[in-house]
Design a protein around this motif. Structure first.
Motif, PDB file in Angstrom:
ATOM      1  N   ARG A  28     -11.198  59.215  77.915  1.00  0.00           N
ATOM      2  CA  ARG A  28     -12.106  58.745  76.892  1.00  0.00           C
ATOM      3  C   ARG A  28     -12.622  59.908  76.055  1.00  0.00           C
ATOM      4  O   ARG A  28     -12.892  60.947  76.640  1.00  0.00           O
ATOM      5  CB  ARG A  28     -13.273  58.073  77.611  1.00  0.00           C
ATOM      6  CG  ARG A  28     -14.104  57.203  76.736  1.00  0.00           C
ATOM      7  CD  ARG A  28     -15.065  56.420  77.593  1.00  0.00           C
ATOM      8  NE  ARG A  28     -15.896  55.557  76.775  1.00  0.00           N
ATOM      9  CZ  ARG A  28     -16.849  54.796  77.266  1.00  0.00           C
ATOM     10  NH1 ARG A  28     -17.087  54.781  78.567  1.00  0.00           N
ATOM     11  NH2 ARG A  28     -17.577  54.055  76.477  1.00  0.00           N
ATOM     12  N   PRO A  29     -12.811  59.815  74.774  1.00  0.00           N
ATOM     13  CA  PRO A  29     -12.496  58.700  73.877  1.00  0.00           C
ATOM     14  C   PRO A  29     -11.019  58.725  73.451  1.00  0.00           C
ATOM     15  O   PRO A  29     -10.574  59.649  72.763  1.00  0.00           O
ATOM     16  CB  PRO A  29     -13.383  58.959  72.666  1.00  0.00           C
ATOM     17  CG  PRO A  29     -13.644  60.432  72.692  1.00  0.00           C
ATOM     18  CD  PRO A  29     -13.455  60.935  74.085  1.00  0.00           C
ATOM     19  N   VAL A  31      -8.953  57.217  71.400  1.00  0.00           N
ATOM     20  CA  VAL A  31      -8.429  57.261  70.035  1.00  0.00           C
ATOM     21  C   VAL A  31      -8.564  58.666  69.419  1.00  0.00           C
ATOM     22  O   VAL A  31      -7.708  59.110  68.657  1.00  0.00           O
ATOM     23  CB  VAL A  31      -9.086  56.171  69.150  1.00  0.00           C
ATOM     24  CG1 VAL A  31     -10.522  56.503  68.847  1.00  0.00           C
ATOM     25  CG2 VAL A  31      -8.320  55.982  67.851  1.00  0.00           C
ATOM     26  N   LEU A  32      -9.622  59.357  69.788  1.00  0.00           N
ATOM     27  CA  LEU A  32      -9.802  60.726  69.293  1.00  0.00           C
ATOM     28  C   LEU A  32      -8.729  61.649  69.880  1.00  0.00           C
ATOM     29  O   LEU A  32      -8.148  62.487  69.177  1.00  0.00           O
ATOM     30  CB  LEU A  32     -11.217  61.213  69.653  1.00  0.00           C
ATOM     31  CG  LEU A  32     -11.648  62.539  69.078  1.00  0.00           C
ATOM     32  CD1 LEU A  32     -11.486  62.581  67.569  1.00  0.00           C
ATOM     33  CD2 LEU A  32     -13.120  62.818  69.441  1.00  0.00           C
ATOM     34  N   HIS A  33      -8.465  61.474  71.157  1.00  0.00           N
ATOM     35  CA  HIS A  33      -7.415  62.272  71.803  1.00  0.00           C
ATOM     36  C   HIS A  33      -6.033  61.927  71.231  1.00  0.00           C
ATOM     37  O   HIS A  33      -5.193  62.804  71.055  1.00  0.00           O
ATOM     38  CB  HIS A  33      -7.438  62.076  73.317  1.00  0.00           C
ATOM     39  CG  HIS A  33      -8.681  62.624  73.954  1.00  0.00           C
ATOM     40  ND1 HIS A  33      -9.156  62.229  75.169  1.00  0.00           N
ATOM     41  CD2 HIS A  33      -9.567  63.540  73.505  1.00  0.00           C
ATOM     42  CE1 HIS A  33     -10.272  62.886  75.456  1.00  0.00           C
ATOM     43  NE2 HIS A  33     -10.544  63.690  74.463  1.00  0.00           N
ATOM     44  N   MET A  36      -5.779  63.764  67.926  1.00  0.00           N
ATOM     45  CA  MET A  36      -5.548  65.200  68.133  1.00  0.00           C
ATOM     46  C   MET A  36      -4.096  65.456  68.530  1.00  0.00           C
ATOM     47  O   MET A  36      -3.419  66.336  67.997  1.00  0.00           O
ATOM     48  CB  MET A  36      -6.478  65.745  69.228  1.00  0.00           C
ATOM     49  CG  MET A  36      -7.956  65.724  68.870  1.00  0.00           C
ATOM     50  SD  MET A  36      -9.045  65.942  70.323  1.00  0.00           S
ATOM     51  CE  MET A  36      -8.852  67.709  70.657  1.00  0.00           C
ATOM     52  N   ILE A 108     -12.118  59.399  62.049  1.00  0.00           N
ATOM     53  CA  ILE A 108     -11.475  59.926  63.268  1.00  0.00           C
ATOM     54  C   ILE A 108     -10.709  61.213  62.936  1.00  0.00           C
ATOM     55  O   ILE A 108     -10.696  62.156  63.734  1.00  0.00           O
ATOM     56  CB  ILE A 108     -10.565  58.857  63.909  1.00  0.00           C
ATOM     57  CG1 ILE A 108     -11.426  57.700  64.473  1.00  0.00           C
ATOM     58  CG2 ILE A 108      -9.688  59.447  65.012  1.00  0.00           C
ATOM     59  CD1 ILE A 108     -12.384  58.063  65.593  1.00  0.00           C
TER      60      ILE A 108
ATOM     61  N   THR B 150     -14.651  66.919  72.860  1.00  0.00           N
ATOM     62  CA  THR B 150     -14.529  65.459  73.002  1.00  0.00           C
ATOM     63  C   THR B 150     -15.248  64.980  74.262  1.00  0.00           C
ATOM     64  O   THR B 150     -15.442  63.784  74.438  1.00  0.00           O
ATOM     65  CB  THR B 150     -13.044  65.022  73.071  1.00  0.00           C
ATOM     66  OG1 THR B 150     -12.442  65.605  74.220  1.00  0.00           O
ATOM     67  CG2 THR B 150     -12.294  65.477  71.824  1.00  0.00           C
ATOM     68  N   GLN B 151     -15.621  65.886  75.133  1.00  0.00           N
ATOM     69  CA  GLN B 151     -16.471  65.520  76.277  1.00  0.00           C
ATOM     70  C   GLN B 151     -17.943  65.731  75.930  1.00  0.00           C
ATOM     71  O   GLN B 151     -18.811  65.656  76.808  1.00  0.00           O
ATOM     72  CB  GLN B 151     -16.110  66.348  77.525  1.00  0.00           C
ATOM     73  CG  GLN B 151     -14.670  66.164  77.972  1.00  0.00           C
ATOM     74  CD  GLN B 151     -14.250  64.700  78.041  1.00  0.00           C
ATOM     75  OE1 GLN B 151     -14.884  63.899  78.703  1.00  0.00           O
ATOM     76  NE2 GLN B 151     -13.196  64.350  77.314  1.00  0.00           N
ATOM     77  N   GLY B 155     -16.956  63.524  71.134  1.00  0.00           N
ATOM     78  CA  GLY B 155     -16.672  62.262  71.819  1.00  0.00           C
ATOM     79  C   GLY B 155     -17.730  61.214  71.494  1.00  0.00           C
ATOM     80  O   GLY B 155     -17.417  60.060  71.198  1.00  0.00           O
ATOM     81  N   ALA B 158     -17.381  59.939  67.914  1.00  0.00           N
ATOM     82  CA  ALA B 158     -16.210  59.062  67.763  1.00  0.00           C
ATOM     83  C   ALA B 158     -16.541  57.655  68.258  1.00  0.00           C
ATOM     84  O   ALA B 158     -16.291  56.663  67.564  1.00  0.00           O
ATOM     85  CB  ALA B 158     -15.005  59.639  68.516  1.00  0.00           C
ATOM     86  N   VAL B 159     -17.110  57.564  69.453  1.00  0.00           N
ATOM     87  CA  VAL B 159     -17.398  56.232  70.013  1.00  0.00           C
ATOM     88  C   VAL B 159     -18.512  55.553  69.208  1.00  0.00           C
ATOM     89  O   VAL B 159     -18.486  54.336  68.995  1.00  0.00           O
ATOM     90  CB  VAL B 159     -17.745  56.333  71.515  1.00  0.00           C
ATOM     91  CG1 VAL B 159     -18.108  54.968  72.084  1.00  0.00           C
ATOM     92  CG2 VAL B 159     -16.564  56.925  72.284  1.00  0.00           C
ATOM     93  N   ILE B 161     -19.010  55.796  65.979  1.00  0.00           N
ATOM     94  CA  ILE B 161     -18.354  55.259  64.773  1.00  0.00           C
ATOM     95  C   ILE B 161     -17.518  54.018  65.113  1.00  0.00           C
ATOM     96  O   ILE B 161     -17.552  53.009  64.413  1.00  0.00           O
ATOM     97  CB  ILE B 161     -17.443  56.366  64.151  1.00  0.00           C
ATOM     98  CG1 ILE B 161     -18.292  57.412  63.434  1.00  0.00           C
ATOM     99  CG2 ILE B 161     -16.404  55.781  63.212  1.00  0.00           C
ATOM    100  CD1 ILE B 161     -18.918  56.926  62.141  1.00  0.00           C
ATOM    101  N   LEU B 162     -16.793  54.097  66.226  1.00  0.00           N
ATOM    102  CA  LEU B 162     -15.961  52.953  66.630  1.00  0.00           C
ATOM    103  C   LEU B 162     -16.838  51.735  66.937  1.00  0.00           C
ATOM    104  O   LEU B 162     -16.482  50.604  66.596  1.00  0.00           O
ATOM    105  CB  LEU B 162     -15.120  53.314  67.868  1.00  0.00           C
ATOM    106  CG  LEU B 162     -14.056  54.401  67.661  1.00  0.00           C
ATOM    107  CD1 LEU B 162     -13.443  54.810  68.991  1.00  0.00           C
ATOM    108  CD2 LEU B 162     -12.965  53.926  66.703  1.00  0.00           C
ATOM    109  N   TYR B 177     -23.093  56.264  77.243  1.00  0.00           N
ATOM    110  CA  TYR B 177     -22.030  57.252  76.992  1.00  0.00           C
ATOM    111  C   TYR B 177     -22.278  57.971  75.663  1.00  0.00           C
ATOM    112  O   TYR B 177     -22.260  59.202  75.588  1.00  0.00           O
ATOM    113  CB  TYR B 177     -20.660  56.549  76.967  1.00  0.00           C
ATOM    114  CG  TYR B 177     -19.512  57.451  76.549  1.00  0.00           C
ATOM    115  CD1 TYR B 177     -18.804  58.197  77.488  1.00  0.00           C
ATOM    116  CD2 TYR B 177     -19.145  57.566  75.202  1.00  0.00           C
ATOM    117  CE1 TYR B 177     -17.763  59.034  77.091  1.00  0.00           C
ATOM    118  CE2 TYR B 177     -18.107  58.400  74.810  1.00  0.00           C
ATOM    119  CZ  TYR B 177     -17.421  59.132  75.758  1.00  0.00           C
ATOM    120  OH  TYR B 177     -16.402  59.959  75.363  1.00  0.00           O
TER     121      TYR B 177
END
Lengths: 296, 296
Positions: A28-29, A31-33, A36, A108, B150-151, B155, B158-159, B161-162, B177
């Motif tokens: 997680r997340p 979609v971001l991974h 990338m 993203i 992203t951790q 991250g 991103a979440v 925005i989603l 989260y």
């Protein structure tokens, strides 16, 4: 080994490492991974990591320098993703596939770029420090940060964007500034980081950095030549974009012939700066030549 | 000294250092440096640098930790500039003034954010290493990179925005989260970096990090409460934005009363985790309380 084989072999090594050092698709997340990984693992030439490896090998280094090499590719990919955004150059294709924002949306893509920039520093601090002393790791981070900073890529991109709208900036001096910052800075960092990892002397560092600066400038001039004369399929991106965007480039200011001659001149100067390496510098010299004479 | 005086005093110290560590207005590319300085030197509370300083002081450290403290503010400002962009939250005001892209345009705001992110790592590697051993500098960079990765912030953004577009993500687990990544991660890094600089033990680091995680969560819940009940002028930004954007927030899911009670609970838990500091932890406890009970 021929240069193409060498490049192919090193590219495979780097591609595998990039895959290993990127966050997983199921983490997680997601979609971001995905974004990338999509951008980094696309078909890049891996010029910057290979320059680091080749410099390190020329100085007879033998340790694991792959994490530092990967960090250069992460920085390069971050800069491409942000540069391709609609608020910058608004490009649809890169490396033969849709740009990150065309595939994942602007937000993203923005975050994927930010995350790759961060990841570059994280990989050096976390992974490279397993193989290298802390003081060398700090030096590497300084080099990488400077090349990315407003004295490097960010500065070049800013002036590049400003010059699109301001024709008073269209002069040889600004052009060279943009090239040096936007392109040469990271190539200089690649070579200097390889040298730092091999514990080069200050004098060696200086000569190698100077040579890489010339190659970086020639590399960007060649890029601009290819934007006019190159094969769109081979290049994996649209050609003729510079003219459409009103970009300031070498061929636009000086014409194709002078631009080509300048590339040759810079290459000769760069190669002669490597004299001190003797035979161990052969591959690096060939690599320099390839970068300036490439067709894609 | 009362907490407000302490905060004011530390803020002055940090403001001066931020000014010193940012590239100058007359250095090229001027407009990019203007944009970076405009956003960073606006009227921020400097919570993250002060948290680092207060933690360091609680552990009786005495060296110069100001560069590391500033790096946290650079990261925070980068994240605000990018978060405010039209392709993200599209905000017009921040800290009582126009957002960076409203003032300088989207492209320069994008690059100013990128440059500040880079600058954070550069300042630690270049300036903090004048006062601190290389191995500590590498640890600081690891913490800062993880909090931004992203951790961490990336991250969470991103979440966040989603979740605006996907209501299946509107649940308590996703909300927590987002808060932990987007806000708490950098507050945890601030406290842990202060502790690392003071050469804290692993156990101390763990307790302080856990406490900061709770405060970070409470800080964000309070932010969301203030978005509903707060004073727009005092806050320096528009209120009611979360509802307008369909943001997932604590008060939206649980109501204001429960959100307020949860803040109190988290504060109590965080403060009790600082018991091991004895009297030297007094100021840090008061700072924790301020962060959760603030009105702006």
């Amino acid at each position: 080994m021929k240069i193409k084989e060498y490049l192919q072999q090193q590219k495979l090594l780097i591609d595998q490492a990039l895959n290993d050092y990127l966050p997983g698709l199921t983490e997680r997340p997601e979609v971001l991974h995905q974004a990338m990984r999509y951008s980094v693992l696309s078909n890049g030439k891996r010029i910057r990591p290979i320059l680091l490896l080749a410099t390190y090998q020329a100085l007879n280094g033998t340790a694991n320098v792959v994490p530092a090499a990967c960090s250069l590719e992460f920085i390069h990919c971050f800069s491409l993703i942000h540069d391709d955004l609609p608020i910058m150059d608004n490009d649809d294709y890169r490396r033969g596939i849709l740009t990150c924002h065309k595939k994942f949306g602007d937000a993203i893509a923005l975050l994927a770029g930010d995350a790759l920039l961060t990841h570059a520093f994280q990989i050096i601090a976390k992974e490279q420090s397993k193989y290298t002393s802390a003081s060398i790791v700090v030096k590497l981070i300084k080099e990488l940060a400077e090349a990315t900073s407003t004295q490097g890529i960010m500065g070049g991109q800013a002036v590049d964007i400003l010059a699109e709208k301001d024709f008073t900036l269209h002069c040889a001096e600004t052009l060279e500034y943009i090239h040096r910052q936007k392109t040469a800075a990271l190539l200089v960092a690649a070579v200097r980081m390889g040298a730092i990892l091999a514990k080069a002397t200050d004098r060696q560092l200086q000569l190698l950095g100077e040579a890489a600066g010339k190659i970086g400038l020639a590399y960007q001039i060649k890029d601009d030549i290819l934007d006019i004369t190159g094969d769109q399929v081979l290049l994996g991106k649209a050609t003729g974009r510079d003219e459409a965007l009103g970009k300031l480039t070498y061929p636009v200011i000086y014409g194709l012939d002078y631009a080509t001659a300048r590339c040759k001149e810079l290459l000769a100067e760069a190669v002669s700066l490597l004299d001190f390496l003797g035979n161990s510098g052969t591959r690096l010299r060939i690599l320099f030549r390839f970068l300036v004479e490439r067709r894609y």
